[in-house]
Design a protein around this motif. Structure first.
Motif, mmCIF file in Angstrom:
data_model
loop_
_atom_site.group_PDB
_atom_site.id
_atom_site.type_symbol
_atom_site.label_atom_id
_atom_site.label_comp_id
_atom_site.label_asym_id
_atom_site.label_seq_id
_atom_site.Cartn_x
_atom_site.Cartn_y
_atom_site.Cartn_z
ATOM 1 N N VAL A 73 26.206 54.610 81.468
ATOM 2 C CA VAL A 73 26.611 54.544 80.073
ATOM 3 C C VAL A 73 26.005 55.756 79.346
ATOM 4 C CG1 VAL A 73 24.690 52.968 79.633
ATOM 5 C CG2 VAL A 73 26.536 53.090 77.972
ATOM 6 N N VAL A 74 26.687 56.221 78.298
ATOM 7 C CA VAL A 74 26.211 57.391 77.556
ATOM 8 C C VAL A 74 25.999 57.003 76.095
ATOM 9 C CG1 VAL A 74 26.764 59.741 76.814
ATOM 10 C CG2 VAL A 74 27.508 58.950 79.068
ATOM 11 N N VAL A 75 24.869 57.456 75.533
ATOM 12 C CA VAL A 75 24.651 57.306 74.094
ATOM 13 C C VAL A 75 24.755 58.710 73.506
ATOM 14 C CG1 VAL A 75 23.027 56.635 72.302
ATOM 15 C CG2 VAL A 75 23.156 55.318 74.415
ATOM 16 N N LEU A 76 25.704 58.897 72.590
ATOM 17 C CA LEU A 76 26.074 60.248 72.196
ATOM 18 C C LEU A 76 26.025 60.427 70.686
ATOM 19 C CD1 LEU A 76 27.387 62.981 73.065
ATOM 20 C CD2 LEU A 76 29.596 61.811 73.000
ATOM 21 N N ASP A 77 25.273 61.432 70.242
ATOM 22 C CA ASP A 77 25.190 61.751 68.825
ATOM 23 C C ASP A 77 26.501 62.401 68.370
ATOM 24 O OD1 ASP A 77 24.231 62.196 66.307
ATOM 25 O OD2 ASP A 77 23.131 64.028 66.847
ATOM 26 N N VAL A 78 26.921 62.067 67.169
ATOM 27 C CA VAL A 78 28.168 62.642 66.682
ATOM 28 C C VAL A 78 27.971 64.071 66.200
ATOM 29 C CG1 VAL A 78 29.920 62.496 64.872
ATOM 30 C CG2 VAL A 78 29.203 60.428 66.055
ATOM 31 N N MET A 79 26.911 64.262 65.363
ATOM 32 C CA MET A 79 26.686 65.576 64.756
ATOM 33 C C MET A 79 25.754 66.410 65.605
ATOM 34 S SD MET A 79 27.854 66.204 61.602
ATOM 35 C CE MET A 79 26.579 66.872 60.531
ATOM 36 N N MET A 80 26.293 67.440 66.249
ATOM 37 C CA MET A 80 25.436 68.345 67.011
ATOM 38 C C MET A 80 25.963 69.751 66.820
ATOM 39 S SD MET A 80 24.745 66.386 70.622
ATOM 40 C CE MET A 80 26.457 66.191 71.013
ATOM 41 N N PRO A 81 25.078 70.730 66.813
ATOM 42 C CA PRO A 81 25.567 72.112 66.775
ATOM 43 C C PRO A 81 26.251 72.446 68.103
ATOM 44 C CG PRO A 81 23.180 72.062 67.054
ATOM 45 C CD PRO A 81 23.617 70.639 66.858
ATOM 46 N N GLY A 82 27.106 73.436 68.093
ATOM 47 C CA GLY A 82 27.833 73.769 69.337
ATOM 48 C C GLY A 82 28.912 72.738 69.563
ATOM 49 N N MET A 83 29.009 72.270 70.797
ATOM 50 C CA MET A 83 30.018 71.252 71.091
ATOM 51 C C MET A 83 29.590 69.947 70.422
ATOM 52 S SD MET A 83 31.145 69.750 74.783
ATOM 53 C CE MET A 83 31.492 71.299 75.556
ATOM 54 N N ASP A 84 30.378 69.467 69.473
ATOM 55 C CA ASP A 84 29.919 68.280 68.752
ATOM 56 C C ASP A 84 30.233 67.004 69.548
ATOM 57 O OD1 ASP A 84 32.589 67.836 68.506
ATOM 58 O OD2 ASP A 84 32.635 67.900 66.300
ATOM 59 N N GLY A 85 29.838 65.874 68.983
ATOM 60 C CA GLY A 85 29.978 64.602 69.696
ATOM 61 C C GLY A 85 31.408 64.301 70.108
ATOM 62 N N LEU A 86 32.343 64.553 69.192
ATOM 63 C CA LEU A 86 33.742 64.232 69.506
ATOM 64 C C LEU A 86 34.271 65.047 70.674
ATOM 65 C CD1 LEU A 86 35.584 63.728 66.121
ATOM 66 C CD2 LEU A 86 35.407 62.161 68.060
ATOM 67 N N ALA A 87 33.972 66.363 70.639
ATOM 68 C CA ALA A 87 34.444 67.224 71.724
ATOM 69 C C ALA A 87 33.798 66.791 73.040
ATOM 70 C CB ALA A 87 34.108 68.681 71.421
ATOM 71 N N THR A 88 32.500 66.486 72.976
ATOM 72 C CA THR A 88 31.816 66.048 74.194
ATOM 73 C C THR A 88 32.444 64.749 74.718
ATOM 74 O OG1 THR A 88 29.803 66.911 73.180
ATOM 75 C CG2 THR A 88 29.543 65.606 75.185
ATOM 76 N N LEU A 89 32.716 63.860 73.778
ATOM 77 C CA LEU A 89 33.347 62.590 74.157
ATOM 78 C C LEU A 89 34.650 62.830 74.923
ATOM 79 C CD1 LEU A 89 33.725 59.471 73.917
ATOM 80 C CD2 LEU A 89 34.853 59.892 71.731
ATOM 81 N N ARG A 90 35.447 63.760 74.394
ATOM 82 C CA ARG A 90 36.741 64.014 75.051
ATOM 83 C C ARG A 90 36.541 64.546 76.469
ATOM 84 N NH1 ARG A 90 38.539 65.638 69.670
ATOM 85 N NH2 ARG A 90 39.568 63.754 68.884
ATOM 86 N N HIS A 91 35.565 65.424 76.624
ATOM 87 C CA HIS A 91 35.281 65.940 77.980
ATOM 88 C C HIS A 91 34.852 64.804 78.906
ATOM 89 C CE1 HIS A 91 35.771 70.242 77.716
ATOM 90 N NE2 HIS A 91 35.213 70.220 76.504
ATOM 91 N N LEU A 92 33.965 63.949 78.375
ATOM 92 C CA LEU A 92 33.466 62.846 79.199
ATOM 93 C C LEU A 92 34.615 61.938 79.624
ATOM 94 C CD1 LEU A 92 30.215 61.878 77.232
ATOM 95 C CD2 LEU A 92 30.348 62.949 79.490
ATOM 96 N N ARG A 93 35.520 61.667 78.685
ATOM 97 C CA ARG A 93 36.648 60.783 78.985
ATOM 98 C C ARG A 93 37.575 61.400 80.026
ATOM 99 N NH1 ARG A 93 37.119 55.837 77.698
ATOM 100 N NH2 ARG A 93 39.351 56.121 77.620
#
Ligand SMILES: Nc1ncnc2c1ncn2[C@@H]1O[C@H](COP(=O)(O)OP(=O)(O)OP(=O)(O)O)[C@@H](O)[C@H]1O
Ligand SMILES: [Mg+2]
Length: 475
Positions: A52-72
């Protein structure tokens, strides 16, 4: 917690990372951390496999949403819990849309996070279990072979296999009990749709109105008693195969609706006007002469042609008697194993009846008869049944040993005019017949040698020897 689960925590704030690491470690989790989306993906590339992943939404660089999409993209079943700053509803909604499993406020209580993690892990376990069950089921389905050595059956199997992995509509015709459903299932299990659903609808079992809502579903209020929307079998089969059994019994109005589905790949639920699109492979079966039904104006001609893109006719058992011995042995093994009793073979005298009987109920009748034989473990009652039906047993010469006349294919000697003894001819004929039988059974079992040996009623070792002797190879 019985086994240790791995959580990957992604946040650009080192304070939060440290806090979550200690909190979750105390709770028995193995915790991995990453300070950015990029770093999280790099960790996965290096073989870290979180549950399971716990992911912050606001991050510099690749933000949470973009990271989420990659993970999915990498693993659609990996649950991701988003950590969001307070009051960022829009982002949260977007994250949920992009497939986040859950989200919690950064002002969370420890309990809240733990609960969210447990829920996510529960779901993951469930998904994995389902996937496992599905693949087991698929395997089992694969193990349900179409048994037979006759050239017609072989040709039918070849045809099925060649169209299985296309989406063409197939119409399967044949008398009751010849194996139409078995053939239809093979189309499904040998296609890329096997992970989708297999949905069977018997068109003769329901009155027209009920059949319509069974197939296409209905909207709330479509008729008295329709208290909420119900999905039909076509929607249920989305991504899979729908098997319309006894299609010849479908009434004309419904035929019109089915034709429309075939043309447009969409339809409306009963009582609704919104078109529903589905991706479904259609396979139909009938034991009626559909062409004649068309002539009699009981079946729409345009629908007939739409359904009959590929036609598979399964001949009745009496037209392929050479399948009887192998089918008998197959069912005998199946039921002896199931009931833990019964004879290991059928006597020649009884087989002589089997070979001359006309089997109006086809393979199903043979299967049921063998089943009874196993349960009662006594051939005598079968003899009297056949006699009561006035069946004359076939003479031993009528017992087919191989699909085609072996005499046509025997190579007698190396050179023309070479004289060889009768004994040798007999030996050669036997070998040829044996070779053909073994090859057919191996093909049938997908070269599962143990199963083939069982079906042929010889030991595993003997089979290996014979495979070598006959020079057989999987192709
Ligand atoms: N070639 C075969 N090899 C093994 N089993 C077979 C074969 N043909 C039929 N069977 C078995 O015989 C039984 C009847 O087959 P199935 O239900 O597919 O027939 P059907 O043509 O759909 O019959 P109906 O028209 O009555 O619905 C099933 O148990 C099936 O597994
Ligand atoms: Mg059937």
């Amino acid at each position: 917690m019985d086994s240790q689960y791995t959580v990957l925590v992604v946040d650009d704030d080192p304070g939060i990372l440290a806090y979550l690491e200690s909190l979750l470690s105390l709770d028995g989790y193995r915790v991995m951390t990453a300070e950015s989306g990029e770093q999280a993906l790099a960790r996965l590339n290096n073989g870290v496999a979180p549950d399971v992943v716990v992911l912050d939404v606001m991050m510099p660089g690749m933000d949470g949403l973009a990271t989420l999409r990659h993970l999915r993209d990498r693993d659609p079943e990996l649950p991701v819990i988003m950590l969001s700053g307070v009051g960022r509803t829009a982002t949260v909604v977007e994250a949920m849309r992009a497939g986040a499993y859950d989200y919690i406020d950064k002002s969370f209580e420890a309990e809240e996070l733990k609960l969210a993690l447990e829920k996510a892990l529960d779901r993951r376990r469930l998904v994995q279990e389902i996937r496992e069950l599905r693949s087991q089921l698929a395997e089992q389905e694969q193990l349900d072979p179409i048994v037979g050595v006759s050239p017609t059956l072989q040709a039918m199997k070849d045809l099925l296999d060649s169209v299985a992995d296309t989406d063409v509509t197939v119409l399967i015709e044949g008398e009751s009990g010849v194996g139409k459903e078995l053939a239809a299932r093979r189309l499904h299990t040998k296609s890329a749709r096997r992970r989708g659903r297999w949905v069977k609808v018997n068109c003769a079992a329901l009155p027209p109105d009920l059949l319509e809502s069974e197939l296409f579903g209905y909207e709330k209020g479509a008729f008295t008693g329709a208290q909420k929307r119900k999905l039909g079998k076509f929607e249920y089969a989305d991504g899979g195969t729908i098997f319309l059994d006894e299609i010849g019994e479908m009434g004309l109005p419904l035929q019109a609706k089915l034709l429309q589905v075939l043309q447009d790949r969409e339809f409306c639920r009963v009582g609704g006007n919104e078109p529903v699109r589905v991706d479904v492979r259609i396979v139909c079966a009938t034991n009626r002469d559909l062409r004649k039904a068309v002539e009699d104006k009981e079946f729409r001609e345009d629908l007939y042609y739409r359904l009959n893109v590929v036609n598979v006719r399964i001949p009745p058992l009496r037209e392929r008697r050479e399948d009887i011995p192998l089918l008998t042995r197959y069912f005998l093994h199946k039921y002896v194993e199931k009931y833990g009793r019964g004879p290991s073979e059928v006597s020649d005298a009884l087989m002589a009846y089997f070979l001359s009987y006309d089997w109006p109920g086809n393979v199903r009748e043979l299967e049921n008869l063998v089943k009874r034989l196993v349960i009662l473990n006594d051939e005598r009652f079968l003899f009297s049944e056949f006699r009561a039906k006035n069946v004359t047993p076939a003479s031993p010469a009528a017992v087919p040993v191989a699909p085609a006349d072996p005499l046509d294919q025997i190579e007698i000697g190396e050179k023309p005019g070479e004289v060889i003894s009768l004994k040798e001819i007999a030996r050669s004929a036997a070998l040829q017949a044996e070779r053909r039988m073994i090859a057919a059974v191996l093909r049938q079992t997908n070269w599962n040698r143990r199963k083939a040996a069982q079906l042929l009623d010889i030991s595993y070792k003997t089979l290996l020897y014979k495979i070598r002797e006959c020079g057989l190879e999987p192709n």
